[in-house]
Design a protein around this motif. Structure first.
Motif, PDB file in Angstrom:
ATOM      1  N   ALA A 120      49.170  22.746 -32.096  1.00 25.80           N
ATOM      2  CA  ALA A 120      49.710  22.725 -33.254  1.00 25.80           C
ATOM      3  C   ALA A 120      48.343  23.165 -33.787  1.00 25.80           C
ATOM      4  O   ALA A 120      47.776  23.666 -34.775  1.00 25.80           O
ATOM      5  CB  ALA A 120      50.694  21.780 -34.189  1.00 25.80           C
ATOM      6  N   LEU A 121      48.011  21.955 -33.120  1.00 26.10           N
ATOM      7  CA  LEU A 121      46.019  21.578 -33.616  1.00 26.10           C
ATOM      8  C   LEU A 121      45.075  22.961 -32.856  1.00 26.10           C
ATOM      9  O   LEU A 121      44.553  23.411 -33.970  1.00 26.10           O
ATOM     10  CB  LEU A 121      44.967  20.515 -32.662  1.00 26.10           C
ATOM     11  N   ARG A 122      45.308  23.702 -31.743  1.00 27.58           N
ATOM     12  CA  ARG A 122      44.732  25.138 -31.407  1.00 27.58           C
ATOM     13  C   ARG A 122      45.563  25.823 -32.065  1.00 27.58           C
ATOM     14  O   ARG A 122      44.836  26.646 -31.885  1.00 27.58           O
ATOM     15  CB  ARG A 122      44.965  24.757 -29.722  1.00 27.58           C
ATOM     16  N   ALA A 123      46.427  25.453 -33.181  1.00 21.29           N
ATOM     17  CA  ALA A 123      46.671  27.124 -33.198  1.00 21.29           C
ATOM     18  C   ALA A 123      46.580  27.016 -34.912  1.00 21.29           C
ATOM     19  O   ALA A 123      46.715  28.662 -35.739  1.00 21.29           O
ATOM     20  CB  ALA A 123      48.526  27.105 -33.494  1.00 21.29           C
ATOM     21  N   LEU A 124      45.992  26.223 -35.548  1.00 24.81           N
ATOM     22  CA  LEU A 124      45.214  26.374 -36.770  1.00 24.81           C
ATOM     23  C   LEU A 124      44.212  27.526 -37.149  1.00 24.81           C
ATOM     24  O   LEU A 124      43.735  27.720 -35.891  1.00 24.81           O
ATOM     25  CB  LEU A 124      45.130  24.986 -37.307  1.00 24.81           C
ATOM     26  N   PRO A 125      44.345  28.340 -37.788  1.00 24.70           N
ATOM     27  CA  PRO A 125      43.599  29.206 -38.453  1.00 24.70           C
ATOM     28  C   PRO A 125      42.080  28.605 -38.307  1.00 24.70           C
ATOM     29  O   PRO A 125      41.765  27.081 -38.924  1.00 24.70           O
ATOM     30  CB  PRO A 125      44.130  29.723 -39.514  1.00 24.70           C
ATOM     31  N   LEU A 126      41.739  29.031 -38.259  1.00 25.88           N
ATOM     32  CA  LEU A 126      39.464  28.662 -38.192  1.00 25.88           C
ATOM     33  C   LEU A 126      39.910  28.492 -40.066  1.00 25.88           C
ATOM     34  O   LEU A 126      40.001  29.076 -41.282  1.00 25.88           O
ATOM     35  CB  LEU A 126      38.803  29.360 -38.292  1.00 25.88           C
ATOM     36  N   SER A 127      38.512  27.499 -40.667  1.00 25.15           N
ATOM     37  CA  SER A 127      38.602  26.903 -42.024  1.00 25.15           C
ATOM     38  C   SER A 127      38.292  27.665 -43.083  1.00 25.15           C
ATOM     39  O   SER A 127      37.688  28.285 -44.281  1.00 25.15           O
ATOM     40  CB  SER A 127      37.939  25.687 -41.846  1.00 25.15           C
ATOM     41  N   TYR A 128      37.038  28.171 -41.839  1.00 21.65           N
ATOM     42  CA  TYR A 128      35.704  29.820 -42.668  1.00 21.65           C
ATOM     43  C   TYR A 128      36.445  30.725 -43.241  1.00 21.65           C
ATOM     44  O   TYR A 128      37.676  30.802 -42.530  1.00 21.65           O
ATOM     45  CB  TYR A 128      34.894  29.851 -41.934  1.00 21.65           C
TER      46      TYR A 128
END
Length: 168
Positions: free
Chosen positions: A93-101
């Motif tokens: 799930a962490l790897r699938a997160l979008p970039l925060s920027y």
């Protein structure tokens, strides 16, 4: 809270080591990020919301690893290697997160949903939760609970936990 028993592989020494370690890390590392996520969502700061979700998922992953027997605090590079290589659902799930920027509201809501799912799964595994005292600018788990765990460990010949290094 889940009721655990010896049939689950849980006994006093496990509770005083792995269970207490995970509960402490939850109070120090997960709980504060949940507040950060809600604050960012309420102000529409999508970049910060996604970043806080990433920090929450990192801490949730470490808590699961503690419950599974990990000792100590992983160094930053070891944490990154764990996230990159682990098949654990939280790491995925962490790897699938979008970039925060440049995150959008939809990105933030997806990240928030992932945190809610994995936080719920972790809380179901924790043997207990430490009450958190909220003070201006800090969170601190209650000293009484940590003193009780310390006495329990000492009575069984177990070493002291490094409470000061338990925040991620």
């Amino acid at each position: 809270m889940t009721v655990l028993s010896p049939q689950d592989g849980v006994d006093g020494p496990w509770l005083a080591t792995h269970g207490a370690n995970a509960a402490w890390r939850y109070a120090r590392s997960v709980d504060p990020t949940l507040d950060d996520i809600e604050a960012a969502r309420s102000t529409g700061d999508w970049d910060l919301c996604v970043e806080a979700c990433a920090k929450a998922l990192q801490a949730i992953l470490v808590c699961h690893c503690c419950l599974d027997g990990m000792r100590g605090v992983p160094e930053r590079e070891h944490l990154h290697a764990l996230v990159a290589s682990s098949a654990h659902p939280v790491a995925a799930a962490l790897r699938a997160l979008p970039l925060s920027y440049g995150a959008t509201a939809a990105d933030a809501e997806d990240a928030h949903a992932a945190v809610a799912e994995h936080d719920g799964a972790l809380r179901a595994r924790l043997p207990f939760e430490l009450p958190v005292i909220r003070r201006a600018g800090r969170y601190a788990a209650t000293v009484r609970a940590t003193a009780q765990v310390g006495r329990f460990r000492a009575a069984r010949g177990l070493g002291a936990l490094d409470w000061d290094r338990s925040g991620l």
